[in-house]
Design an enzyme around this catalytic site. Structure first.
Site, mmCIF file in Angstrom:
data_model
loop_
_atom_site.group_PDB
_atom_site.id
_atom_site.type_symbol
_atom_site.label_atom_id
_atom_site.label_comp_id
_atom_site.label_asym_id
_atom_site.label_seq_id
_atom_site.Cartn_x
_atom_site.Cartn_y
_atom_site.Cartn_z
ATOM 1 N N TYR A 35 0.840 -1.198 0.000
ATOM 2 C CA TYR A 35 0.000 0.000 0.000
ATOM 3 C C TYR A 35 0.876 1.250 0.000
ATOM 4 C CZ TYR A 35 -3.763 -3.253 1.068
ATOM 5 O OH TYR A 35 -4.662 -4.287 1.009
ATOM 6 N N ASN B 98 -12.410 -0.532 -5.495
ATOM 7 C CA ASN B 98 -12.254 -0.953 -6.888
ATOM 8 C C ASN B 98 -13.451 -1.807 -7.317
ATOM 9 O OD1 ASN B 98 -11.416 -2.042 -9.346
ATOM 10 N ND2 ASN B 98 -9.937 -3.413 -8.410
ATOM 11 N N CYS C 74 -6.169 -5.207 -7.910
ATOM 12 C CA CYS C 74 -5.982 -4.812 -6.520
ATOM 13 C C CYS C 74 -5.511 -5.989 -5.659
ATOM 14 C CB CYS C 74 -7.250 -4.189 -5.953
ATOM 15 S SG CYS C 74 -8.727 -5.183 -6.121
ATOM 16 N N HIS C 75 -5.673 -7.209 -6.169
ATOM 17 C CA HIS C 75 -5.199 -8.384 -5.423
ATOM 18 C C HIS C 75 -3.675 -8.420 -5.335
ATOM 19 C CE1 HIS C 75 -5.332 -9.633 -9.675
ATOM 20 N NE2 HIS C 75 -4.304 -10.415 -9.373
ATOM 21 N N GLU D 161 -0.976 -16.451 -10.414
ATOM 22 C CA GLU D 161 -0.042 -15.618 -11.164
ATOM 23 C C GLU D 161 1.401 -16.071 -10.952
ATOM 24 O OE1 GLU D 161 -0.667 -11.414 -10.713
ATOM 25 O OE2 GLU D 161 -2.760 -11.561 -11.330
#
Length: 182
Positions: free
Chosen positions: A113, A136, A144-145, A171
């Protein structure tokens, strides 16, 4: 003079079924405007749409959502890393700035953040950054993950921490497969 929020419009929606999750997905004529959370109800979708598009009529229309559903499905299958279809997300100028910064985080990577606060040149705005990230409306496509705590902890996510963990692992695995093929 009327603005975009005042005019009546149709928002098409459908449900993406993936593994154990069902996600509501919605779009305006301009693009994707919502990707929901697992376990969400139609009433929650309706509430979220009325907040952002007060004069919208919700219409179930899987055909209109097919291109979006296909891209999300490909993402979940690990064959897509970026999204190509247009988005129509409404937010404050600050939220828009944060969401644009989120789109700069590469697939398979994370940042904190405070990293996002630095990117937008407001290092003291860490809490406001977290609030904007939480607002979001299009999960996954605005990634945002990929934002975690500075200490590496996986925290708050509108889709739930289980989903956030899953997306980060997906990912990481896809990124490893890609580098192995090289």
């Amino acid at each position: 003079m009327k603005n975009d929020n005042d005019k009546e419009q149709t928002i098409d929606w459908a449900i993406l079924h993936y593994d154990k999750w069902q996600l509501y997905v919605a779009r305006t004529e301009k693009g994707l405007c919502y990707v929901g959370s697992p376990g969400q109800t139609y009433e929650e979708l309706k509430f979220m749409m009325q907040k952002r598009f007060p004069n919208a009529n919700l219409v179930e229309n899987e055909k209109a959502l097919n291109p979006y559903l296909k891209e999300l499905q490909e993402y979940f299958e690990g064959t897509r890393q970026t999204f190509s279809l247009p988005a129509d997300i409404k937010g404050t100028p600050f939220q828009q700035e944060i969401w644009a910064a989120l789109n700069q985080i590469p697939y398979g990577q994370t940042c904190s953040y405070s990293d996002i606060a630095q990117i937008i040149q407001r290092p003291a705005a860490v809490r406001a950054v977290g609030t904007a990230i939480g607002a979001n409306p299009i999960l996954i496509t605005v990634p945002c993950h990929r934002v975690i705590r500075k200490n590496g902890a996986i925290t708050g996510y509108r889709g739930g921490t289980e989903m956030k963990r899953y997306l980060l692992q997906l990912e990481a695995q896809s990124d490893r497969k890609k580098s192995i093929r090289l």
